[in-house]
Design an enzyme around this catalytic site. Sequence first.
Site, PDB file in Angstrom:
ATOM      1  N   SER A  89      -2.006  18.876 104.812  1.00 19.20           N
ATOM      2  CA  SER A  89      -0.211  18.051 104.539  1.00 19.20           C
ATOM      3  C   SER A  89       0.712  19.466 104.863  1.00 19.20           C
ATOM      4  O   SER A  89       0.576  20.433 104.717  1.00 19.20           O
ATOM      5  CB  SER A  89      -0.427  17.947 103.375  1.00 19.20           C
ATOM      6  OG  SER A  89      -1.232  16.259 103.812  1.00 19.20           O
ATOM      7  N   LEU A  93     -12.261   9.633 108.632  1.00 22.23           N
ATOM      8  CA  LEU A  93     -11.425   9.524 107.222  1.00 22.23           C
ATOM      9  C   LEU A  93      -9.657  10.094 107.454  1.00 22.23           C
ATOM     10  O   LEU A  93      -9.960  10.993 107.802  1.00 22.23           O
ATOM     11  CB  LEU A  93     -12.548  10.257 105.791  1.00 22.23           C
ATOM     12  CG  LEU A  93     -10.996  10.009 104.300  1.00 22.23           C
ATOM     13  CD1 LEU A  93     -12.609  10.347 103.280  1.00 22.23           C
ATOM     14  CD2 LEU A  93     -10.387  11.466 104.862  1.00 22.23           C
ATOM     15  N   LEU A  94      -8.762   9.172 106.826  1.00 21.42           N
ATOM     16  CA  LEU A  94      -7.599   9.322 107.405  1.00 21.42           C
ATOM     17  C   LEU A  94      -7.200   9.335 105.592  1.00 21.42           C
ATOM     18  O   LEU A  94      -7.851   8.906 104.829  1.00 21.42           O
ATOM     19  CB  LEU A  94      -6.154   8.431 107.600  1.00 21.42           C
ATOM     20  CG  LEU A  94      -5.134   8.354 107.812  1.00 21.42           C
ATOM     21  CD1 LEU A  94      -4.539   7.565 109.130  1.00 21.42           C
ATOM     22  CD2 LEU A  94      -5.051   7.604 106.553  1.00 21.42           C
ATOM     23  N   ASN A  95      -6.289  10.255 105.873  1.00 21.41           N
ATOM     24  CA  ASN A  95      -4.589  10.836 104.308  1.00 21.41           C
ATOM     25  C   ASN A  95      -3.946  10.454 104.469  1.00 21.41           C
ATOM     26  O   ASN A  95      -3.078   9.321 105.203  1.00 21.41           O
ATOM     27  CB  ASN A  95      -5.870  11.612 103.123  1.00 21.41           C
ATOM     28  CG  ASN A  95      -5.872  12.977 103.672  1.00 21.41           C
ATOM     29  OD1 ASN A  95      -7.223  13.534 104.552  1.00 21.41           O
ATOM     30  ND2 ASN A  95      -5.713  13.719 102.520  1.00 21.41           N
ATOM     31  N   ASP A  96      -3.226  11.712 103.815  1.00 23.18           N
ATOM     32  CA  ASP A  96      -1.841  11.479 103.756  1.00 23.18           C
ATOM     33  C   ASP A  96      -0.561  11.487 105.646  1.00 23.18           C
ATOM     34  O   ASP A  96      -1.756  12.271 106.281  1.00 23.18           O
ATOM     35  CB  ASP A  96      -0.955  13.548 103.530  1.00 23.18           C
ATOM     36  CG  ASP A  96      -2.122  13.235 102.005  1.00 23.18           C
ATOM     37  OD1 ASP A  96      -2.909  12.715 101.400  1.00 23.18           O
ATOM     38  OD2 ASP A  96      -2.068  14.731 101.710  1.00 23.18           O
ATOM     39  N   GLU A 139       1.768  16.971  94.062  1.00 20.84           N
ATOM     40  CA  GLU A 139       1.401  17.252  95.199  1.00 20.84           C
ATOM     41  C   GLU A 139       2.361  16.831  96.125  1.00 20.84           C
ATOM     42  O   GLU A 139       3.007  16.218  96.003  1.00 20.84           O
ATOM     43  CB  GLU A 139      -0.089  16.603  95.974  1.00 20.84           C
ATOM     44  CG  GLU A 139      -1.175  17.443  95.480  1.00 20.84           C
ATOM     45  CD  GLU A 139      -2.594  16.455  95.931  1.00 20.84           C
ATOM     46  OE1 GLU A 139      -3.743  17.499  95.792  1.00 20.84           O
ATOM     47  OE2 GLU A 139      -2.807  15.577  95.802  1.00 20.84           O
ATOM     48  N   ARG A 184       0.950  24.026  98.745  1.00 21.67           N
ATOM     49  CA  ARG A 184       0.404  23.365  99.392  1.00 21.67           C
ATOM     50  C   ARG A 184       1.842  22.211  99.631  1.00 21.67           C
ATOM     51  O   ARG A 184       2.194  21.816  98.938  1.00 21.67           O
ATOM     52  CB  ARG A 184      -0.875  22.845  99.832  1.00 21.67           C
ATOM     53  CG  ARG A 184      -0.570  21.913  98.473  1.00 21.67           C
ATOM     54  CD  ARG A 184      -2.828  21.424  98.847  1.00 21.67           C
ATOM     55  NE  ARG A 184      -3.111  20.312  97.903  1.00 21.67           N
ATOM     56  CZ  ARG A 184      -3.940  20.781  96.787  1.00 21.67           C
ATOM     57  NH1 ARG A 184      -4.158  22.442  96.168  1.00 21.67           N
ATOM     58  NH2 ARG A 184      -4.255  19.836  95.403  1.00 21.67           N
ATOM     59  N   ASP A 185       1.767  21.501 101.771  1.00 23.24           N
ATOM     60  CA  ASP A 185       1.962  20.800 101.605  1.00 23.24           C
ATOM     61  C   ASP A 185       3.760  20.688 101.415  1.00 23.24           C
ATOM     62  O   ASP A 185       4.294  19.890 101.400  1.00 23.24           O
ATOM     63  CB  ASP A 185       1.948  19.027 100.737  1.00 23.24           C
ATOM     64  CG  ASP A 185       0.495  19.358 100.699  1.00 23.24           C
ATOM     65  OD1 ASP A 185      -0.417  19.600 101.049  1.00 23.24           O
ATOM     66  OD2 ASP A 185       0.383  18.498  99.359  1.00 23.24           O
ATOM     67  N   GLN A 225      -3.221  13.679 108.153  1.00 25.35           N
ATOM     68  CA  GLN A 225      -4.719  13.794 107.731  1.00 25.35           C
ATOM     69  C   GLN A 225      -6.036  12.899 108.074  1.00 25.35           C
ATOM     70  O   GLN A 225      -5.977  12.145 107.990  1.00 25.35           O
ATOM     71  CB  GLN A 225      -4.886  14.194 106.259  1.00 25.35           C
ATOM     72  CG  GLN A 225      -3.348  14.920 105.785  1.00 25.35           C
ATOM     73  CD  GLN A 225      -4.905  16.370 105.925  1.00 25.35           C
ATOM     74  OE1 GLN A 225      -4.973  17.453 105.236  1.00 25.35           O
ATOM     75  NE2 GLN A 225      -3.427  17.047 106.847  1.00 25.35           N
TER      76      GLN A 225
HETATM   77  C1  FRU Z   1      -2.888  14.895  99.325  1.00 29.28           C
HETATM   78  C2  FRU Z   1      -3.388  16.154  99.687  1.00 29.28           C
HETATM   79  C3  FRU Z   1      -2.683  16.960  99.697  1.00 29.28           C
HETATM   80  C4  FRU Z   1      -3.231  18.028 100.943  1.00 29.28           C
HETATM   81  C5  FRU Z   1      -4.136  17.323 101.443  1.00 29.28           C
HETATM   82  C6  FRU Z   1      -5.353  17.529 101.719  1.00 29.28           C
HETATM   83  O1  FRU Z   1      -3.048  13.529  99.263  1.00 29.28           O
HETATM   84  O2  FRU Z   1      -4.405  16.602  98.347  1.00 29.28           O
HETATM   85  O3  FRU Z   1      -2.040  17.711  98.778  1.00 29.28           O
HETATM   86  O4  FRU Z   1      -2.724  18.539 101.776  1.00 29.28           O
HETATM   87  O5  FRU Z   1      -4.585  16.028 100.869  1.00 29.28           O
HETATM   88  O6  FRU Z   1      -6.358  16.699 102.911  1.00 29.28           O
END
Ligand code: FRU
Length: 463
Positions: free
Chosen positions: A85, A22-25, A198, A143-144, A41
């Site tokens: 992130s 799975l990919l996210n940010d 976020e 975070r982030d 991510q």
């Molecule tokens: C946003 C988020 C960030 C966090 C990351 C975790 O999509 O929830 O706030 O750092 O994804 O994967």
Amino acid sequence: MTQQMNTHNFDVTYHIRPPYGLLNDPNGLIYFAGRYHVFFQWNQKGTTHKNKSWGHAVSEDLTSWRYLPPALEPTDWFDKDGCYSGSAVEADGRMYLFYTGNVRGENGERESYQCLAVSEDGEHFEKRGPLFEQPAGYTAHIRDPKVWKEADTWWMLLGAQTETLEGTAILYRSDNLLDWTYAGELMDRTAPFGYMWECPDLLRLDGRDIFVFSPQGLEPEGDFYQNIFQTGYLSGTFTEKGTFQPDADGFKELDRGFEFYAPQSFVDDQGRTILFGWMGAMEPEVEQAVPTIHDGWVHHLSLPREITWENERLIQRPAEELKQLRGEAASLTEALAQSGKASLPSLQTELTLEWQEAEDFEYTLRGEVTILFNKEKQRVTVERTNWLTKERETRSVVLNETLKDMRLYLEASSLELFVNGGKEVFSLRYFTETEASELTWKSSAQPVRVTAYPLNTTTSLRF
Ligand code: FRU
């Protein structure tokens, strides 16, 4: 139970996507030593939101990508439940990555550490661990980190949640990237705006400061805030004291489609500001029903978008280099006018439609995604089938001008639609079992020009 095999082609070839998992940010976007670096991510172990590492892709032209081994993995006490992130900067010829170490205690209680990793070559990263203690007055939802330099000061912007469960953004400052001092909240808190912010980002476009963030917990309001979480911006002024004074016109969503979240920007060697987002956040049950999960992967990034500030608004255009993906142009103007339908050259197609002034229309792509325009209301609507509920669902935007052009980037399961030169954008996934790659339309007036380009990519998913 046997898992149903996916026999349809839902592949994504020219967007950055995970080879599996799975990919996210998007994370750590930077132009460093002659290459673009995009981290993301990445859960390498499954298609759920666990075990986040930083995947890594590099490119010399923002178009053709090479995947490198993950830059950061959740292997230390301060990031054992996820390297969350963050961002990248260059200093003294080195790349500095700032990220959030996510730690869960025995009873699931959360701890967050803002961490540093340093690289000499942009390929190997040495973790340096947490930079400071958690500040008082906030929950562990901090975070982030987004880091940038202004005159001689390094700033770090973080998304946070107050102890009264309101979303906010806080700042730290530093002279050397190693020692950080808390510098307060970015903005005066007035009315609450969601329970968590976020992926905050602060950028300067044409002398205007733009604060981009992804608030969670906004209620839908007409055409606005229709997705599970939102992403948007405030324009305003960032002062040298570290405060942001927003302009009066309020929060604007960056994307009006179904899937676009947690974007990040960076300035490249040509001085362009480029933004990538995640396509994208979904309700958990919708996410787990994404058909590509049968092929072992889920989600991808958006295309790189050059963002500019023009006539008091943010404009997003696909990066110029994407034209390198184009094969031979095909005109669909005649075919559409004569028979109301035309074949697209490929499942990977760029399509442009141009009008003097569009009349009401209804275009359908691959029998699945419909784009409608209501001239009287100047309203553009995108409609698709929700792959979990099987119901049709829409997102709409009202333009404050006539509709003159649309530019679409189509993949087998994804669409990015840029309206009127990037004044509005719709990003979405779609899943159809049709093999056909056809465009059909109904309208009282023809567009002046419809052009399609097959898109070719040389990106390979192998390391
Ligand atoms: C946003 C988020 C960030 C966090 C990351 C975790 O999509 O929830 O706030 O750092 O994804 O994967």
